[in-house]
Design an enzyme around this catalytic site. Structure first.
Site, mmCIF file in Angstrom:
data_model
loop_
_atom_site.group_PDB
_atom_site.id
_atom_site.type_symbol
_atom_site.label_atom_id
_atom_site.label_comp_id
_atom_site.label_asym_id
_atom_site.label_seq_id
_atom_site.Cartn_x
_atom_site.Cartn_y
_atom_site.Cartn_z
ATOM 1 N N ASP A 47 38.921 -24.521 30.896
ATOM 2 C CA ASP A 47 39.457 -24.682 29.545
ATOM 3 C C ASP A 47 38.387 -24.392 28.500
ATOM 4 O OD1 ASP A 47 41.467 -25.779 27.554
ATOM 5 O OD2 ASP A 47 39.838 -27.203 27.275
ATOM 6 N N GLU A 119 43.170 -21.597 34.537
ATOM 7 C CA GLU A 119 41.936 -22.138 33.965
ATOM 8 C C GLU A 119 40.917 -22.437 35.055
ATOM 9 O OE1 GLU A 119 43.514 -24.402 29.934
ATOM 10 O OE2 GLU A 119 43.475 -25.509 31.827
#
EC number: 3.1.26.3
Length: 232
Positions: A47, A119
């Site tokens: 992220d 991610e």
């Protein structure tokens, strides 16, 4: 398709298969097999990596946009809906390791899981390949999507669009209300349900794994129902 063959399509020769297995392992799979790892830690790193590299891409490719517009585009790019769409396009679902329950409910098609895995896999590429390999990966996945001529139009900020519509009609009684919060243990996430209320009436409902995402989806639902401008 195994991990090695998957990455050969992107001209990436993996060094440490274990880090990729970790990135593709859902909590449900780890719990059933009593593994000490899942994708969650890599998702955390991924992220942050995507926030950084998407920011750099936008800064250098959209030199005429201001800070506010760049922030909007970044938020839209890294949100669950966008990342899960990319994950589907590259058939990432076939590689995810899921527990029996998640397999039965087609967890490999869920937006939240697909976005998380993208991610986590991005973080794994960064750890295994350093920045050079990461850029090869992003150029063929996320940046490819961002280079599409329709990119700016696709990444809409529905809350701002709704606000502008109401302001044009001199309406200001707009409220977002959290109606429900449901915690999912396997994913360690909370699903929020948010409603949009105009003049005390509910006009739209949205769900998301963050309050911001739920509000965006609620605003989108509201806009779809407003077939014509609001009148006094």
């Amino acid at each position: 398709m195994n991990i090695k063959n998957f990455f050969e399509k992107y001209n990436i020769k993996i060094n440490d298969q274990q880090i990729y297995k970790e990135a593709l392992t859902h909590n449900s799979y780890a719990n059933e097999r009593k593994l000490k790892y899942s994708y969650q830690r890599l998702e955390f790193l991924g992220d942050a990596i995507l926030q950084m590299y998407v920011s750099k891409f936008l800064f250098f490719h959209y030199s005429k946009l201001g800070e506010g517009e760049l922030t909007r585009l970044r938020s839209s790019t890294v949100r669950e809906e966008s990342l899960s769409r990319i994950a589907k396009d590259i058939n990432l679902g076939q590689l995810i390791r899921l527990g029996h329950g998640e397999l039965m409910t087609k967890g490999y098609e869920k937006q939240s899981i697909l976005a998380d895995i993208f991610e986590a896999l991005t973080a794994a590429v960064y750890i295994d390949q350093n920045e050079d390999g990461l850029l090869i990966w992003l150029e063929q996945t996320l940046f490819k999507y961002m280079k599409d001529p329709t990119f700016i139009n696709v990444t809409k900020d529905f809350k701002s669009e709704l606000q502008e519509l109401l302001q044009s009609e001199k309406r200001s009684d707009l409220k977002y209300i959290i109606e429900n919060e449901e915690f999912f243990v396997n994913e360690n996430k909370t699903l929020y349900t948010v409603s949009v209320n105009l003049d005390g009436q509910k006009f739209g409902v949205g769900k998301g794994y963050s309050k911001q995402e739920a509000e965006q989806n609620a605003a989108s639902d509201c806009l779809s129902k407003l077939k014509k401008p609001l009148t006094n």
